[in-house]
Design an enzyme around this catalytic site. Structure first.
Site, PDB file in Angstrom:
ATOM      1  N   TYR A  16      20.800 -36.995  12.925  1.00 54.36           N
ATOM      2  CA  TYR A  16      20.039 -37.983  13.685  1.00 54.36           C
ATOM      3  C   TYR A  16      20.532 -38.042  15.119  1.00 54.36           C
ATOM      4  O   TYR A  16      21.646 -37.620  15.421  1.00 54.36           O
ATOM      5  CB  TYR A  16      20.206 -39.377  13.054  1.00 54.36           C
ATOM      6  CG  TYR A  16      19.725 -39.448  11.638  1.00 54.36           C
ATOM      7  CD1 TYR A  16      18.391 -39.739  11.347  1.00 54.36           C
ATOM      8  CD2 TYR A  16      20.596 -39.203  10.577  1.00 54.36           C
ATOM      9  CE1 TYR A  16      17.951 -39.802  10.035  1.00 54.36           C
ATOM     10  CE2 TYR A  16      20.156 -39.264   9.263  1.00 54.36           C
ATOM     11  CZ  TYR A  16      18.833 -39.560   8.998  1.00 54.36           C
ATOM     12  OH  TYR A  16      18.397 -39.617   7.713  1.00 54.36           O
ATOM     13  N   CYS A  17      19.691 -38.613  15.983  1.00 60.42           N
ATOM     14  CA  CYS A  17      20.048 -38.790  17.392  1.00 60.42           C
ATOM     15  C   CYS A  17      21.389 -39.521  17.488  1.00 60.42           C
ATOM     16  O   CYS A  17      21.537 -40.522  16.807  1.00 60.42           O
ATOM     17  CB  CYS A  17      18.974 -39.604  18.104  1.00 60.42           C
ATOM     18  SG  CYS A  17      19.432 -40.100  19.759  1.00 60.42           S
ATOM     19  N   PRO A  18      22.348 -39.141  18.282  1.00 62.86           N
ATOM     20  CA  PRO A  18      22.276 -38.019  19.224  1.00 62.86           C
ATOM     21  C   PRO A  18      22.878 -36.736  18.652  1.00 62.86           C
ATOM     22  O   PRO A  18      23.267 -35.871  19.441  1.00 62.86           O
ATOM     23  CB  PRO A  18      23.117 -38.536  20.391  1.00 62.86           C
ATOM     24  CG  PRO A  18      24.212 -39.308  19.710  1.00 62.86           C
ATOM     25  CD  PRO A  18      23.597 -39.886  18.449  1.00 62.86           C
TER      26      PRO A  18
END
Lengths: 79, 384
Positions: A16-18
């Protein structure tokens, strides 16, 4: 499609981000000028954030492709 | 005898040991199970308090208690440095030569900071990720009379993601109170394209940074410090001059999990997001900062993971299925977020639900203070 030879693949699918951006940054730090890094990402935000980062960091976005269930972002390290 | 071994006496390790101990009370009393916690120092340190050594006058001594005092009587404590985890032999070797066998292993070895990974960090930069670092930052703030403050992040992931923003807000408020704000510029550097990783929190924090006159620099991944010119440089090619430099140091997982082949070079254990098993091992669990889960590295994460691991271990020992709800981690995390001026907010989220922080107010700030003060009687003992 690009004819550029990819020198390293960063498979950040499921991250997932980042995560994908941070994995690309790690690859850029470890790589040499001229390396072409392909990032696989399933995180929607990274598709937007990574090209922005590439521009800011002075590298080249070679390609941004929709693959089967993920994005492939290809980056050339310029400096 | 079923051997349950917990590596690390932090929030996660202590709580999971106490919870397993309670679930297996009868087994332990009958000599059919044993729960042991291995900790290098035998001291339990409340790391979320470090920030308050720098910002709130908290004495370092109030953040440490003997691990023994937090463990239920039925849990054994082994004090020693872990030298090797041998997953094939299912044995942990300590530096003093002891060998501890396991049937069920919990790895709660946390994260470590590596300021030395950035040259000149020790002499030029400050941090609040240890009691000593936070005390040094306090001295630097006391000596500060104005100039440029740069707050940045020298590696992700790091412990307590909101902390650098909180420290920025608290310093800004302090400087206003001390009459030094007009003569001070404050710069906040985020490694990503916004102020905070989670979008909803970023949307809350960005206007507050603007309101407080803090300049936000995005995509600023700290690369180097030039002590001659007093500038911090980013991987992206920017540089910022500083008079006071505050950096989150790079973090890695415990050395022993890397050297034992359980984790890759960064040290985060590949962990199943629901069961918390280390991938490929149904007898090893990871908890807290030690995992590679896409969640905050925070005591709160360990706090909500511990009951899941305890339930799964108890189920294995007792030869039953884990309870459907209690045995699955949903990614629940809950933490307070200081905004300054006596106000705070709350971040509550899980894998599927991002936080919707309430408007900052005094209640959540006080909530954080009360939580920190009462921690010793609540979390490690499984009372909340």
């Amino acid at each position: 499609m690009t004819t550029t030879t990819i020198t390293r693949v960063v498979d950040a699918r499921g991250s997932y981000c980042p995560g994908p951006l941070m994995e690309l940054i790690r690859a850029i730090r470890e790589g040499a000028v001229g390396d072409v890094i392909s990032v696989y990402s399933t995180d929607k935000g990274s598709k937007v954030d990574i090209p922005k980062w590439i521009e800011k960091a002075g590298h080249r976005l070679v390609a941004l492709e929709d693959r089967d269930g993920y994005d492939e972002i290809v980056v050339e390290k310029l400096r | 005898m079923r051997e349950i071994l917990v590596l690390g006496g932090g929030v996660g390790g202590t709580l999971v040991a106490n919870l397993v101990g309670r679930k297996l009370k009868a087994e332990i009393a009958a000599g059919r199970a044993r729960v042991r916690v291995v900790d290098e120092t035998g001291d339990h340190v409340y790391q979320p308090g470090f920030m308050y050594i720098a910002m709130g006058g908290e004495p370092a001594s109030s953040l440490v208690r003997p691990e023994r005092s937090l463990l239920d009587a039925r849990i054994e404590l082994v004090v020693g440095r872990i030298e090797r985890i041998d997953p094939a032999a299912k044995v942990v070797r300590l530096a003093d030569g002891q060998e501890l066998a396991w049937d069920e292993l919990v790895v709660a070895t946390g994260a470590r900071i590596l300021p030395e990974a950035i040259p000149h960090f020790a002499t030029e930069a400050h941090h609040f990720y240890s009691a000593e670092g936070a005390a040094r930052l306090r001295q630097a703030l006391d000596a500060f009379t104005g100039g440029r403050i740069v707050v940045g992040i020298a590696g992700m992931p790091y412990k307590c993601p909101p902390a650098p923003l909180e420290v920025t807000f608290l310093i800004e408020a302090e400087l206003r109170e001390r009459g030094l704000r007009d003569g001070t510029e404050i710069h906040y550097c985020s490694p990503i394209g916004r102020a905070f990783t989670i979008e909803s929190v970023s949307e809350m924090a960005t206007p507050i940074l603007a309101e407080k006159g803090v300049e936000l620099h995005t995509f600023f991944n700290v690369e180097a410090i030039d002590p001659e010119r007093k500038v911090v440089q980013s991987l992206e090619g920017e540089e910022l001059p500083y008079d006071l430099l505050i950096l989150v140091p790079p973090h890695k997982g415990a050395r022993v999990v890397i050297e034992s082949g359980l984790a890759p070079a960064a040290g985060w254990l590949p962990t199943d997001p629901q069961t918390l098993n280390v991938r490929g091992r149904d007898d090893i669990w990871a908890i807290g900062d030690a995992t590679d889960l896409p969640l905050s590295k925070a005591g709160s994460t360990a706090h909500f993971e511990a009951p899941v691991v305890a339930e799964r271990i108890a189920a294995r020992v007792l030869g039953r299925e884990p309870a459907a709800k209690e045995g699955v981690y949903t990614g629940k995390v809950m933490c307070f977020f200081e905004i300054g001026d006596g106000k705070g907010t709350l971040l509550r989220f899980d894998y599927d639900h991002p936080p919707q922080p309430p408007k900052p107010n005094r209640v959540w700030h006080l909530g954080k203070i009360v939580f920190n003060k009462t921690y010793w009687h609540t979390v490690p003992r499984g009372r909340i």
